[in-house]
Design an enzyme around this catalytic site. Structure first.
Site, PDB file in Angstrom:
ATOM      1  N   GLY A  23       0.781  -1.226   0.000  1.00  0.00           N
ATOM      2  CA  GLY A  23       0.000   0.000   0.000  1.00  0.00           C
ATOM      3  C   GLY A  23       0.813   1.276   0.000  1.00  0.00           C
ATOM      4  O   GLY A  23       0.243   2.372  -0.055  1.00  0.00           O
ATOM      5  N   LYS A  24       2.141   1.186   0.061  1.00  0.00           N
ATOM      6  CA  LYS A  24       2.976   2.384   0.080  1.00  0.00           C
ATOM      7  C   LYS A  24       2.992   3.057  -1.296  1.00  0.00           C
ATOM      8  O   LYS A  24       2.588   2.481  -2.300  1.00  0.00           O
ATOM      9  CB  LYS A  24       4.402   2.035   0.521  1.00  0.00           C
ATOM     10  CG  LYS A  24       4.488   1.460   1.928  1.00  0.00           C
ATOM     11  CD  LYS A  24       4.005   2.457   2.965  1.00  0.00           C
ATOM     12  CE  LYS A  24       3.847   1.815   4.322  1.00  0.00           C
ATOM     13  NZ  LYS A  24       4.842   2.088   5.276  1.00  0.00           N
ATOM     14  N   ASN A  25       3.477   4.297  -1.328  1.00  0.00           N
ATOM     15  CA  ASN A  25       3.532   5.022  -2.601  1.00  0.00           C
ATOM     16  C   ASN A  25       4.344   4.273  -3.647  1.00  0.00           C
ATOM     17  O   ASN A  25       4.052   4.340  -4.840  1.00  0.00           O
ATOM     18  CB  ASN A  25       4.121   6.416  -2.388  1.00  0.00           C
ATOM     19  CG  ASN A  25       3.208   7.318  -1.584  1.00  0.00           C
ATOM     20  OD1 ASN A  25       2.378   6.852  -0.810  1.00  0.00           O
ATOM     21  ND2 ASN A  25       3.348   8.623  -1.751  1.00  0.00           N
TER      22      ASN A  25
END
Length: 367
Positions: free
Chosen positions: A184-186
C-alpha cells in the site's frame, strides 16, 4: 463504493510491464537478491541522490539494520516520536536499546525539534525522525541538534518515497534513511520489501553483510546477521514501479490539493498542511476533527471507507507499557490519535471520487 486504495487499478495500468518483469525473473532461475535487486538498489539510490541502497525484506528490517550499522545496542537510547506506526519503535527494541520519545509538532505531526535537546543523554546513540504521512520532518533544526552532540540521524521515510525538504530527497539528509515497500505504500511491492539508503561506504557494507547472515563472502560470516534478503521478483516489480513513481506522486499531490480546496470551508475540520519548504507526497491524507468518530460514521454510511493512522500512540500501547509512560505525557500525539481521520487517496483515484468524499464530509456538518 469508493475504495480506500485500489491496487488492482495500479496493476492493470502497468500489467504488461509487471508481467514481463516477473516472467523474466522466473526464467532466470535467480530468485533471491541477484541482478534485479542490484539494479533496483542502483536506481533507487539515484532516485534519492545517495551513494548506496541496501534492499531488504521489510522497512522494519531496514530500520533495524540502520540502527545496528550506527552502533546502537543494549543499554543505549534512541530518540523518536510516539505518533508513528509501531515498527519504528520495534526496530529500536530489536537492538536492545530503549526508545525515548519526543512529542510531535501540532501542525505537521512530525518530530518537534524544540523538544529534542532536552531528551538527549550520555546514552543517546541515534535519533529517528518519522516523515509521517509523506511529509518530511524539520530536518535542519533536528540536524543542528544531532550534529552538535554528534548523534547519527536515521530517517524513517517508510511513508515518504520522493518527499523533499528544501529540495533534498527523503533519506538523503540523515546518516541513513529507511523505506518500506509494503504493497500500500507510494512505491509498493507485490508482497513485502524495504530498503535502506546511505552515503556511508562503511555502513552500507555492514548492512549488506547483516541482511545476508553476516557474510562478507559465501560461508565466511564476519557478523551475527539475519535473513533479511529481498526476493528477486520483488526487486523486478519495484524497478518497474519506480519508473512510474513521479507520475503517481504528482497524482497524489493533485488529489491532496483538491481535497484541501474543497474542504477549506468545512467548520471544525483541519486539513493537512504542506510546509512551505517541503514536498508532501500524501501517502496518507489525514484530516483532523474533534468529532472524528462521528465523521467516520457518516462516511461509512455513504459507503466511503476511511482509516485511523493511528488511534493509539506507541507510548500508550500495551506492548510498550514497560517503558513507563502514561496518559498526558505527550499531549500533542494523544490529541492527534483522537482526531485524525484518513481519507481515500491513491494515484488512480477518479477526481469525482475525491469530490464525493469531500461532499460527504461537508454534508456531515450541515445535516
Amino acid at each position: 463504493m469508493i475504495p480506500f486504495l485500489d491496487l488492482k487499478a495500479q496493476y492493470q495500468s502497468i500489467k504488461s510491464e509487471i508481467d514481463a518483469a516477473v516472467l523474466g525473473v522466473l526464467a532466470s532461475g535467480q530468485y533471491v537478491l541477484g541482478e534485479e535487486v542490484i539494479r533496483l538498489e542502483q536506481e533507487f539510490a539515484d532516485y534519492c541522490n545517495v551513494k548506496h541502497a541496501i534492499a531488504v525484506n521489510t522497512g522494519t528490517s531496514a530500520l533495524h539494520l540502520s540502527l545496528l550499522a550506527a552502533g546502537v545496542g543494549p543499554g543505549d537510547e534512541v530518540i523518536t516520536v510516539p505518533f508513528t506506526f509501531v515498527a519504528t519503535v520495534s526496530a529500536i527494541c530489536y537492538t536492545g536499546a530503549t526508545p525515548v520519545f519526543v512529542d510531535v509538532d501540532p501542525v505537521t505531526l512530525t518530530m518537534d525539534p524544540a523538544q529534542l535537546e532536552a531528551k538527549i543523554t550520555s546514552r543517546t546513540k541515534a535519533i529517528i525522525p518519522v516523515h509521517l504521512y509523506g511529509q518530511m520532518a524539520d530536518m535542519d533544526r533536528i540536524k543542528a541538534v544531532a550534529d552538535h552532540y554528534r548523534i547519527p540521524i536515521i530517517e524513517d521515510a517508510c511513508q515518504a518515497h520522493g518527499a523533499e525538504y528544501k529540495g533534498a530527497r527523503a533519506g538523503s539528509i540523515g546518516t541513513s534513511g529507511c523505506f518500506s515497500f509494503y504493497p500500500g505504500k507510494n512505491l509498493g511491492a507485490c508482497g513485502e520489501g524495504g530498503i535502506a539508503v546511505t552515503n556511508s561506504d562503511e555502513q552500507a557494507k555492514t548492512m549488506r553483510m547483516l541482511r545476508d547472515w553476516g557474510q562478507e563472502q559465501r560461508y565466511h560470516h564476519l557478523l551475527k546477521g539475519f535473513n533479511y534478503r529481498m526476493d528477486a521478483i520483488q526487486g523486478a516489480i519495484l524497478r518497474v514501479k519506480l519508473r512510474h513513481l513521479e507520475a503517481w506522486t504528482e497524482a497524489r499531490r493533485s488529489h491532496g490539493r483538491r481535497y484541501s480546496s474543497l474542504l477549506a470551508g468545512a467548520p471544525h475540520l483541519q486539513t493537512p498542511v504542506e510546509a512551505a519548504d517541503r514536498r508532501h507526497v500524501y501517502h496518507v491524507y489525514a484530516v483532523r476533527s474533534r468529532d472524528r468518530d462521528g465523521l467516520q460514521r457518516v462516511l461509512t454510511a455513504e459507503g466511503i471507507p476511511s482509516g485511523l493512522h493511528y488511534p493509539i500512540p506507541v507510548h500508550l500501547q500495551k506492548a510498550h507499557a514497560d517503558l513507563g509512560y502514561r496518559v498526558g505525557d505527550f499531549p500533542v500525539s494523544e490529541a492527534a490519535a483522537r482526531e485524525v481521520l484518513s481519507l481515500p487517496i491513491y494515484p488512480e483515484m477518479p477526481v469525482q471520487h475525491v469530490d464525493q468524499v469531500a461532499a460527504a464530509l461537508e454534508y456531515a456538518y450541515v445535516s
